[in-house]
Design a protein around this motif. Structure first.
Motif, mmCIF file in Angstrom:
data_model
loop_
_atom_site.group_PDB
_atom_site.id
_atom_site.type_symbol
_atom_site.label_atom_id
_atom_site.label_comp_id
_atom_site.label_asym_id
_atom_site.label_seq_id
_atom_site.Cartn_x
_atom_site.Cartn_y
_atom_site.Cartn_z
ATOM 1 N N THR A 59 -4.580 -10.504 -3.080
ATOM 2 C CA THR A 59 -4.891 -9.329 -2.271
ATOM 3 C C THR A 59 -3.588 -8.600 -1.992
ATOM 4 O O THR A 59 -2.636 -9.182 -1.469
ATOM 5 N N VAL A 60 -3.526 -7.340 -2.403
ATOM 6 C CA VAL A 60 -2.344 -6.508 -2.223
ATOM 7 C C VAL A 60 -2.778 -5.246 -1.484
ATOM 8 O O VAL A 60 -3.616 -4.500 -1.987
ATOM 9 N N GLN A 61 -2.218 -5.038 -0.321
ATOM 10 C CA GLN A 61 -2.548 -3.871 0.510
ATOM 11 C C GLN A 61 -4.064 -3.740 0.701
ATOM 12 O O GLN A 61 -4.626 -2.654 0.572
ATOM 13 N N GLY A 62 -4.701 -4.875 0.961
ATOM 14 C CA GLY A 62 -6.133 -4.879 1.218
ATOM 15 C C GLY A 62 -7.019 -4.793 -0.012
ATOM 16 O O GLY A 62 -8.234 -4.791 0.102
ATOM 17 N N ARG A 63 -6.415 -4.717 -1.186
ATOM 18 C CA ARG A 63 -7.194 -4.627 -2.437
ATOM 19 C C ARG A 63 -7.031 -5.904 -3.237
ATOM 20 O O ARG A 63 -5.924 -6.425 -3.368
ATOM 21 N N ARG A 64 -8.125 -6.362 -3.796
ATOM 22 C CA ARG A 64 -8.056 -7.553 -4.660
ATOM 23 C C ARG A 64 -7.631 -7.139 -6.055
ATOM 24 O O ARG A 64 -8.149 -6.170 -6.612
ATOM 25 N N ARG A 65 -6.660 -7.868 -6.570
ATOM 26 C CA ARG A 65 -6.181 -7.622 -7.938
ATOM 27 C C ARG A 65 -6.081 -8.954 -8.661
ATOM 28 O O ARG A 65 -5.707 -9.954 -8.080
#
Length: 112
Positions: free
Chosen positions: A66-72
């Motif tokens: 999770t990067v800046q609230g986004r899953r990658r």
């Protein structure tokens, strides 16, 4: 660049990009674009299926972050992927040298 020219080479290109370390899909696409001065501007519909194929083959692995609230999903080379990349580079070097030799030759021996 015509997409058909990539046939048989996309997997090697993806492995080469991942050699530098783990990257998420969009970063891989950007690395291919930047590394080729824009010649390899590949759509996600080409890259992601290839990444999934490489993962099924055991040449790369992935994990979610999770990067800046986004899953990658970050992809990285496995030991088998490093071996495959080394082998594929040797094949490419041989193929490239052979094609260059033919394309740059200016005279051909006479045939009967």
């Amino acid at each position: 660049m015509r997409p058909d020219l990539l046939k048989g080479h996309l997997d090697t290109l993806l492995l080469a990009v991942l050699e530098a370390g783990p990257q998420h899909g969009y970063a891989i696409i950007e690395a291919l674009r930047a590394g080729s001065d824009g010649a390899l501007d590949l759509p996600t519909g080409t890259v992601y299926p290839a990444l999934h194929r490489l993962e099924r083959a055991g040449l790369i692995t992935s994990e979610w972050h999770t990067v800046q609230g986004r899953r990658r999903r970050a992809y990285r080379l496995t030991a088998a992927g490093r071996v495959a990349l080394t082998e594929q580079r040797a094949v490419w070097d041989q193929f490239s040298a052979a094609v260059t030799a033919v394309l740059t030759r200016r005279s051909w021996p006479a045939t009967a």
